[in-house]
Scaffold this active site. Structure first.
Site, short mmCIF file in Angstrom:
data_model
loop_
_atom_site.label_atom_id
_atom_site.label_comp_id
_atom_site.label_asym_id
_atom_site.label_seq_id
_atom_site.Cartn_x
_atom_site.Cartn_y
_atom_site.Cartn_z
N LYS A 84 0.88 -1.18 0.00
CA LYS A 84 0.00 0.00 0.00
C LYS A 84 0.91 1.23 0.00
O LYS A 84 1.53 1.56 1.01
CB LYS A 84 -0.91 -0.01 1.23
CG LYS A 84 -1.95 1.10 1.25
CD LYS A 84 -2.86 0.96 2.48
CE LYS A 84 -4.00 1.96 2.42
NZ LYS A 84 -3.54 3.37 2.48
N ASP B 88 2.21 5.06 -0.10
CA ASP B 88 1.80 6.32 0.52
C ASP B 88 2.08 7.46 -0.44
O ASP B 88 3.08 8.16 -0.35
CB ASP B 88 2.58 6.52 1.83
CG ASP B 88 1.98 7.63 2.69
OD1 ASP B 88 0.86 8.09 2.37
OD2 ASP B 88 2.62 8.02 3.68
N GLU C 160 3.55 1.93 4.28
CA GLU C 160 2.23 2.24 4.83
C GLU C 160 1.42 1.00 5.18
O GLU C 160 0.72 0.98 6.20
CB GLU C 160 1.44 3.10 3.85
CG GLU C 160 0.13 3.60 4.44
CD GLU C 160 -0.65 4.48 3.48
OE1 GLU C 160 -1.66 5.05 3.91
OE2 GLU C 160 -0.25 4.60 2.32
#
Length: 310
Positions: free
Chosen positions: A25, A27, A164
């Protein structure tokens, strides 16, 4: 077209098994990249054109007629920095953007494809779209977001490296434009969300400068609910820009449907909830208030997550 969105993992636990693929994921800033007739058009999550902000992605023009989905990130020490990308996302002056691209170029981490050689592929399963994506000759500053089979292992690695979090994607699922689907599930090591600025408080001492924001999000009925007061991260040019914008949206009464506690409302200036900020926080209290919120930047590329979403 708007990008597909992920749902939060129940209790922060990602799905497991061979039916799922796992990705980092990132950022950064969500971007759809459309290439047609040798022209590149970059669009934000909300459909706003952002092409001038990222001139280093002009190399995408050599690709066949494609529509790519990914995240634009700015790396610091090998780790995406939201503060760094926040400085880029608002730039529209070509000369300024070119200088920033020379000094600190961004990277477009591509993780999906919606169109290839003019053919719509959103109904094809994730694994097939991934193979189509891997066959593309991606230019400089554009990378494939790696795919992993071991979600638990990726969770540990991302935490150790300060990333993240992780997104799990169902391998057999189609791409659902504009939908928040359970076929994509996200979990983060550090909680972040978007929020409306519905008011602000000046610094103590009578300087008149902005010292804290009053944040809100809509509930399922569309009523604005109070998320809390955030002072951390609100300083320097960001505070000046927020105050100027908030003054232009001033209103006499609170826009919140619920009652703002007196300790937070005291001395506040209310505004129409149009400005959107990105916030990091530790958790939420019993009344849904954010614990220790830190403002990371002003967003013009994202909508506000609903009140109920964690």
């Amino acid at each position: 077209m708007q990008p597909m969105l992920a749902t939060p993992a129940p209790s922060g636990v990602l799905p497991r098994g061979a039916a799922w693929a796992f990705e980092v994921k990132w950022d950064g800033v969500r971007v759809l990249a459309e290439v047609e007739g040798g022209l590149v058009r970059l669009l934000s999550r909300t459909g706003r054109p952002v092409t001038p902000a990222y001139p280093e992605l002009a190399g995408l023009a050599h690709l066949p007629d494609v529509l790519l989905d990914g995240e634009v990130v700015a790396l610091e020490g090998g780790v995406p920095s939201f503060a760094a990308i926040a400085d880029r996302m608002h730039v529209r002056d070509p000369r300024r953007a070119a200088e920033l691209a020379r000094v600190r170029p961004v990277t477009f981490m591509v993780f999906d494809v919606l169109r290839v050689a003019g053919a719509d592929v959103v109904e094809r399963p994730y694994d097939e779209r991934r193979r189509l994506l891997e066959a593309l000759d991606l230019p400089e500053h554009v990378l494939l977001s790696p795919v992993h089979d071991d979600g638990d292992g990726l969770w540990d690695v991302t935490r150790a490296h300060g990333l993240e979090g992780v997104v799990a994607k169902r391998r057999a699922s189609p791409y659902r434009p504009g939908a928040r689907s359970g076929d994509w599930v996200k979990a983060a090591h550090r909680r972040t969300r978007t929020a409306y600025v519905a008011g602000w408080r000046p610094e103590q001492g009578g300087s008149g400068r902005l010292g804290a924001l009053l944040l809100g999000a809509p509930d399922r009925d569309g009523a604005l609910r109070f998320l809390g007061r955030a002072g951390s991260g609100v300083s320097g040019p960001l505070a000046t820009r927020l105050r100027t914008s908030a003054l232009g949206l001033a209103r006499d009464t609170s826009p919140f449907a619920d009652t703002v506690p007196a300790v937070d409302a005291r001395g506040s200036h209310w505004c129409v909830p149009e400005l959107v900020v990105d916030v990091r926080y530790l958790g939420r209290g019993r009344e849904g208030r954010l614990r220790q919120p830190v403002v990371r930047g002003l967003r013009d590329d994202a909508t506000v997550d609903p009140w109920e979403q964690e």
